[in-house]
Enzyme design. Sequence first.
Site, PDB file in Angstrom:
ATOM      1  N   TYR A   1      14.247   0.884  50.299  1.00 29.23           N
ATOM      2  CA  TYR A   1      12.981   0.190  50.558  1.00 29.23           C
ATOM      3  C   TYR A   1      13.266  -1.233  51.025  1.00 29.23           C
ATOM      4  O   TYR A   1      13.948  -1.991  50.337  1.00 29.23           O
ATOM      5  CB  TYR A   1      12.116   0.158  49.295  1.00 29.23           C
ATOM      6  CG  TYR A   1      10.635   0.146  49.584  1.00 29.23           C
ATOM      7  CD1 TYR A   1       9.876   1.310  49.468  1.00 29.23           C
ATOM      8  CD2 TYR A   1       9.990  -1.018  50.006  1.00 29.23           C
ATOM      9  CE1 TYR A   1       8.516   1.309  49.750  1.00 29.23           C
ATOM     10  CE2 TYR A   1       8.639  -1.029  50.294  1.00 29.23           C
ATOM     11  CZ  TYR A   1       7.900   0.138  50.160  1.00 29.23           C
ATOM     12  OH  TYR A   1       6.551   0.137  50.447  1.00 29.23           O
ATOM     13  N   SER A   2      12.771  -1.603  52.201  1.00 31.32           N
ATOM     14  CA  SER A   2      12.901  -2.944  52.758  1.00 31.32           C
ATOM     15  C   SER A   2      14.380  -3.306  52.896  1.00 31.32           C
ATOM     16  O   SER A   2      15.108  -2.633  53.619  1.00 31.32           O
ATOM     17  CB  SER A   2      12.125  -3.944  51.906  1.00 31.32           C
ATOM     18  OG  SER A   2      11.976  -5.183  52.570  1.00 31.32           O
ATOM     19  N   GLN A   3      14.855  -4.361  52.217  1.00 29.56           N
ATOM     20  CA  GLN A   3      16.278  -4.681  52.306  1.00 29.56           C
ATOM     21  C   GLN A   3      17.126  -3.506  51.828  1.00 29.56           C
ATOM     22  O   GLN A   3      18.222  -3.276  52.340  1.00 29.56           O
ATOM     23  CB  GLN A   3      16.615  -5.939  51.498  1.00 29.56           C
ATOM     24  CG  GLN A   3      18.044  -6.409  51.701  1.00 29.56           C
ATOM     25  CD  GLN A   3      18.422  -7.676  50.950  1.00 29.56           C
ATOM     26  OE1 GLN A   3      19.603  -7.994  50.797  1.00 29.56           O
ATOM     27  NE2 GLN A   3      17.437  -8.427  50.478  1.00 29.56           N
TER      28      GLN A   3
ATOM     29  N   MET B   1      12.096   2.956  54.191  1.00 30.70           N
ATOM     30  CA  MET B   1      10.705   2.500  54.157  1.00 30.70           C
ATOM     31  C   MET B   1      10.662   0.988  54.345  1.00 30.70           C
ATOM     32  O   MET B   1      11.274   0.243  53.579  1.00 30.70           O
ATOM     33  CB  MET B   1      10.042   2.905  52.843  1.00 30.70           C
ATOM     34  CG  MET B   1       9.839   4.403  52.733  1.00 30.70           C
ATOM     35  SD  MET B   1       8.964   4.924  51.240  1.00 30.70           S
ATOM     36  CE  MET B   1       8.369   6.547  51.783  1.00 30.70           C
TER      37      MET B   1
END
Length: 302
Positions: free
Chosen positions: A120-122, A162
């Site tokens: 997720y993200s990073q 994501m």
Amino acid sequence: MPSVKETLTLLLSQAFLATGSPVDGETVVKRQCPAIHVFGARETTVSQGYGSSATVVNLVIQAHPGTTSEAIVYPACGGQASCGGISYANSVVNGTNAAAAAINNFHNSCPDTQLVLVGYSQGAQIFDNALCGGGDPGEGITNTAVPLTAGAVSAVKAAIFMGDPRNIHGLPYNVGTCTTQGFDARPAGFVCPSASKIKSYCDAADPYCCTGNDPNVHQGYGQEYGQQALAFINSQLSSGGSQPPGGGPTSTSRPTSTRTGSSPGPTQTHWGQCGGQGWTGPTQCESGTTCQVISQWYSQCL
């Protein structure tokens, strides 16, 4: 500190004493390894644990009894005091290395286990870097080689990204409404050698994986696309990948999507995390295993 081989030898000796018959070492190893193992990686500034990747990680665990999981231990920082002031670039470099080490090490120990990545993200960025290679020059990674071994790449059956800052419009695995790119986008024409294993979710209003201005969109992919991601993961896993209820190793606790890291219990299970910078979970391993340092950010019960 005993090696995996020494631990296996001890187990075989105990089995021989108990039964009076020789035991096949390969059989013992297979019985200890799960059919499916999920790696989760959290977003920036979230305390150690799964962060928002927990939504999809939990869906996989619920759909496939016997599945085990672990969160990548890395800074997940962007210069904030709450995560030690580590720069985003250093966090990505450390996270990419930690992800590659964790995946490679697990595959070496359990070569028949099917692996799933949920970032997720990073957290998506570090899995993107680890699985696809190509470097990440914006964050200081100049080596373009895929850091996973060939065997580990083969074992990875599905990867869910994501809110990935490396997103760029036109990649074959993109899902969502974004038609531009993230703040650390892949170059135009980039080709990931594992493209068929990936789904990357990003919507236009997201300011991190796209060029929007609504941070709430960035946090909503688990709810919006979780079931769709699970369906893709299920389609990627082999028909023999799932175990029936009650069969094989099980995760000692379900990951949570709260902002604080979750502890699996007073002692960690075989293959679980037991240390690393930022780790707040158990540091003692269950009987028969020891905590072995894999990297600065990751230690594992082996």
